[in-house]
Design an enzyme around this catalytic site. Structure first.
Site, PDB file in Angstrom:
ATOM      1  N   GLU A 392      -9.288  -8.286 -26.397  1.00 35.45           N
ATOM      2  CA  GLU A 392     -10.540  -7.760 -25.829  1.00 35.45           C
ATOM      3  C   GLU A 392     -11.683  -7.927 -26.809  1.00 35.45           C
ATOM      4  OE1 GLU A 392     -13.728  -4.789 -24.939  1.00 35.45           O
ATOM      5  OE2 GLU A 392     -12.550  -5.063 -26.748  1.00 35.45           O
ATOM      6  N   SER A 584     -38.120  -7.652   3.058  1.00 36.52           N
ATOM      7  CA  SER A 584     -37.903  -7.078   4.390  1.00 36.52           C
ATOM      8  C   SER A 584     -36.497  -7.364   4.935  1.00 36.52           C
ATOM      9  CB  SER A 584     -38.989  -7.555   5.361  1.00 36.52           C
ATOM     10  OG  SER A 584     -39.075  -8.960   5.317  1.00 36.52           O
ATOM     11  N   HIS A 638     -20.883 -11.451  -9.004  1.00 33.60           N
ATOM     12  CA  HIS A 638     -21.263 -10.234  -8.280  1.00 33.60           C
ATOM     13  C   HIS A 638     -22.784 -10.114  -8.269  1.00 33.60           C
ATOM     14  CE1 HIS A 638     -20.950  -6.205  -6.717  1.00 33.60           C
ATOM     15  NE2 HIS A 638     -19.645  -6.204  -6.835  1.00 33.60           N
TER      16      HIS A 638
HETATM   17 ZN   LIG Z   1     -12.854  -1.619 -27.455  1.00 30.06          ZN
END
Ligand SMILES: [Zn+2]
Ligand SMILES: *[C@@H]1O[C@H](CO)[C@@H](O)[C@H](O)[C@H]1NC(C)=O
Ligand SMILES: *[C@@H]1O[C@H](CO)[C@@H](O)[C@H](O)[C@H]1NC(C)=O
Length: 689
Positions: A392, A584, A638
């Protein structure tokens, strides 16, 4: 009006249901003393991604899951590009005649109060993905290294071209500080921790208090994380077998677009002060109030007449990282199964007591609680995954690789619930996909009296064991980037939630240093700095995490609230209004989504076809993906939120629109409004069924 009061009533009913039998059995398991003993082991040796300690801790997690009663546990190894320091970096300053006036030790103090501080890592600070290099040049101070800081310098006619840029940590992701400097022609970057941001400005420094001391250094990755997460090479062979590559996934030619080409070193304020104090040039104050830090010097911009020389010696290699995957199969047939994913990374920059292993200790408590239910014969309706990631810290490598290579396991997932540094202080903060905020509020209301926390965002200190429901409007944030939910939410459109106990500063004093140790968290990481109390917070976190998981995995009707999501869209739209954009069509599609959400909320009270209803409730989030991704970063698909392109970490709502507005490109902004409008329309149609 009528429908509004009906929904208010529903919300109250939902909050007041209380814990069911299974949940009550679950929360009896997590304990502070058990979390303490797990954390003591995990912090007993360094476990940087891909190194021997990482494999030791992967085995430990694997055994902990099995001992807890989780029957399916496997290790998913992933080949990734990593770098490690071959020798310590160097940093010195010379006057114009070539005489050395300052040579930095770049060494962290051994502290008798911190039993693991005498580690070889104290002399080898480095940045993940920083190249090797040796450069000499005048230095310029560029504050936090944001685009606005470089613009301020430019306005003062100070160029960073050919210079070594000295920036401070904070305000934006460190890799983007390096990216911003590199884009403007800098040849090297030094990143230091100013005591204003996590040092003596806040209180006593370690070991006398929790805050950052003079020799302490924040390590970290300098990957360009706002473009594409995960291994910057996609080196694992399975990508090729799947017909995927770095180019097809991230939209870049090769890994050099995702990591810096100039060297950088993280340094302490002890080593930064002698450099900062002799930069010369313009008074930094003249560029803006926030240009001045807390060191007892006059901050100036440079360029210096002295020459700064820096070198890094980092070896890059493709190597394996271990992820531990535990699984509790659900009882529903595969076609009805919406797995819930619980994830936390395990790799640390050194010992990682807070980041991330306070979360790992919680994860083990969750495994023990769920495992004991399984052992007593219970089975959830939907599959539950327990995910312990590696890599990570370098750039969300394990989570991204597993998700991209195991699409079958996640294609129908309802939600990903992440914790990273779950305890570094005592204030509770939460960020979530808006459709999950009612779930969170319900869980917190029902855990009243069973968990400890202070209500952070409102600044309201609550008595231990006396909680109040959190008001979603004020207290639940939007997810940006910076932890493992990124691939699930931003790339695959799986609703996500992340929570933690941190300090009011929003950071803590030993972040990413050798002092993020068992001694630090034991002494300073808990409630009001009370010794030993941090472990109780880890147990509280496990109860919250587990009950969230149980409500997603074991309810008849999945606990999604699309009215909350529609309300969030109304706010996002208002936030980009007033830029000369025609909203709109977007606004009328948001209305349609709101109506669909109100309809489905009524349907949830007397559900007909559960399979169909749960499919619509949980999979509507996928409608917010745009196949082409955001402009210039196709991996980020996304359209409702993403990390800021130049700032990272912090979330941007309607990022395609907002970034184009910020860049002054109104045509692109209007085109992105149309993209969002189409996604909202898809969501409304899908949700309505
Ligand atoms: Zn961390
Ligand atoms: C680390 O650096 C310090 C200060 O330069 C030095 O005294 C010490 O011997 C070094 N330790 C190791 C293990 O290299
Ligand atoms: C920067 O340079 C320009 C052009 O030489 C000059 O007009 C301007 O006054 C300078 N600005 C500052 C802040 O020195």
């Amino acid at each position: 009006m009528a429908s509004k009061s009906v929904f208010a009533l529903l919300a109250i009913l939902k909050l007041g249901l209380g814990l069911n039998t299974i949940e009550t059995e679950f929360i009896a398991v997590p304990s502070g003393s058990s979390a303490r003993s797990s954390l003591q082991f995990i912090t007993s040796q360094d476990h940087v991604a891909g190194l021997p300690g990482d494999f030791v801790m992967a085995d430990y997690l694997s055994s902990a899951f099995k001992d807890a009663g989780i029957e399916s546990v496997e290790t998913f190894e992933l080949d990734v590009l990593l770098n490690y320091p071959s020798s310590p970096p160097t940093l010195k300053v010379s006057n114009p005649d070539g005489q050395v006036t300052f040579a930095a030790t770049l060494s962290k103090d051994v502290l008798p109060e911190d039993s693991t501080s005498d580690t070889p890592w104290r002399n080898t600070t480095f940045h993940g993905y920083a190249p090797s290099g040796s450069v000499s040049a005048p230095a310029v101070f560029a504050n936090y290294g944001r685009p606005s800081d470089f613009n301020d310098l430019e306005a003062a006619n100070i160029s960073v071209e050919g210079k070594i840029v000295l920036v401070r940590y904070g305000q934006c992701f460190r890799g983007l500080k390096v990216m911003n400097a590199q884009n403007r022609g800098a040849v090297g970057v030094l990143v230091y921790s100013d005591p204003q941001d996590d040092g003596f400005e806040y209180g006593k420094c370690y070991p006398e208090g929790p805050w950052r001391s003079a020799s302490s250094v924040q390590r970290g990755s300098v990957q360009f994380n706002s473009i594409c997460a995960g291994d910057p090479m996609r080196a694992d062979k399975r990508y090729e077998e799947m017909g995927e590559s770095l180019t097809s996934l991230c939209g870049v030619k090769d890994y050099t677009s995702l990591i810096p080409s100039i060297p950088s070193i993280p340094i302490s304020y002890g080593d930064a002060q002698p450099i900062l104090s002799q930069l010369g040039g313009v008074a930094a104050e003249a560029l803006g109030d926030d240009w001045v830090g807390a060191l007892p010097i006059t901050y100036t911009t440079g360029p210096s007449t002295s020459i700064v020389s820096m070198s890094t010696d980092n070896e890059f290699k493709v190597t394996s990282i271990p992820n531990v995957i535990g699984k509790i199969p659900g009882s529903l047939p595969a076609s009805d199964d919406h797995p819930v994913l619980l994830g936390n990374h395990r790799d640390a920059w050194v010992f990682g007591a807070a980041d991330p292993n306070s979360g790992t200790a919680s994860l083990i408590e969750v495994a023990k609680g769920l495992g004991s239910l399984v052992q007593s014969g219970w089975q959830p309706k939907h599959t539950i995954y327990l995910l312990s990631w590696s890599g990570e810290e370098y750039g969300l490598l394990g989570s991204t690789g597993w998700a991209e290579l195991n699409f079958d396991a996640i294609s129908s997932a309802s939600a990903y619930i992440n914790v990273d540094t779950v305890v570094s202080g005592d204030e509770l903060t939460v960020s979530a996909t808006p459709a999950l905020t009612s779930l969170w509020e319900g869980v917190m209301a029902d855990l009243d009296g069973h968990v400890l926390f202070k209500n952070g965002p409102s600044g309201n200190v609550l008595d231990a064991n006396v909680n109040a429901p959190i008001n979603a409007d004020d207290a639940i944030g939007t997810l940006g980037s910076g932890s493992d939910y990124t691939v699930f939410l931003d790339h695959f459109g799986i609703a996500s939630l992340d929570f933690e106990f941190n300090s009011p500063a929003g950071t803590y004093g030993v972040y990413h240093s050798i002092y993020d140790s068992f001694d630090w968290i034991d002494n300073y990481g808990g409630i009001d700095g009370e010794k030993g109390s941090s472990f109780e917070l880890m147990a509280s976190a496990a109860k919250m995490w587990g009950v969230l998981a149980l409500r997603l995995a074991d309810s008849d009707v999945l606990p999604f609230d699309h009215v909350k999501q529609a309300e969030a869209l109304v706010k996002y739209s208002a936030a980009v209004d007033g830029n000369g954009l025609d909203l709109s069509e977007l606004n009328s599609n948001i209305d349609a989504y709101m109506k669909a959400a109100q309809g489905v909320a009524e349907e949830m009270n007397s559900p007909g076809d559960l399979k169909d209803l749960n499919f619509r409730l949980s999979m509507t989030e996928r409608s917010f993906l745009n196949a082409d991704g955001l402009p210039g970063r196709s991996w980020m698909k996304h359209v409702l939120q993403a990390p800021g392109f130049y700032l990272g970490y912090a979330a941007m709502a309607f990022p395609g629109v907002q970034q184009a507005v910020d860049d002054g490109d109104l045509d692109l902004a209007q085109q992105q409004v149309a993209v969002v409008a189409e996604c909202v329309d898809k969501a409304a149609t899908f949700l309505k069924g």
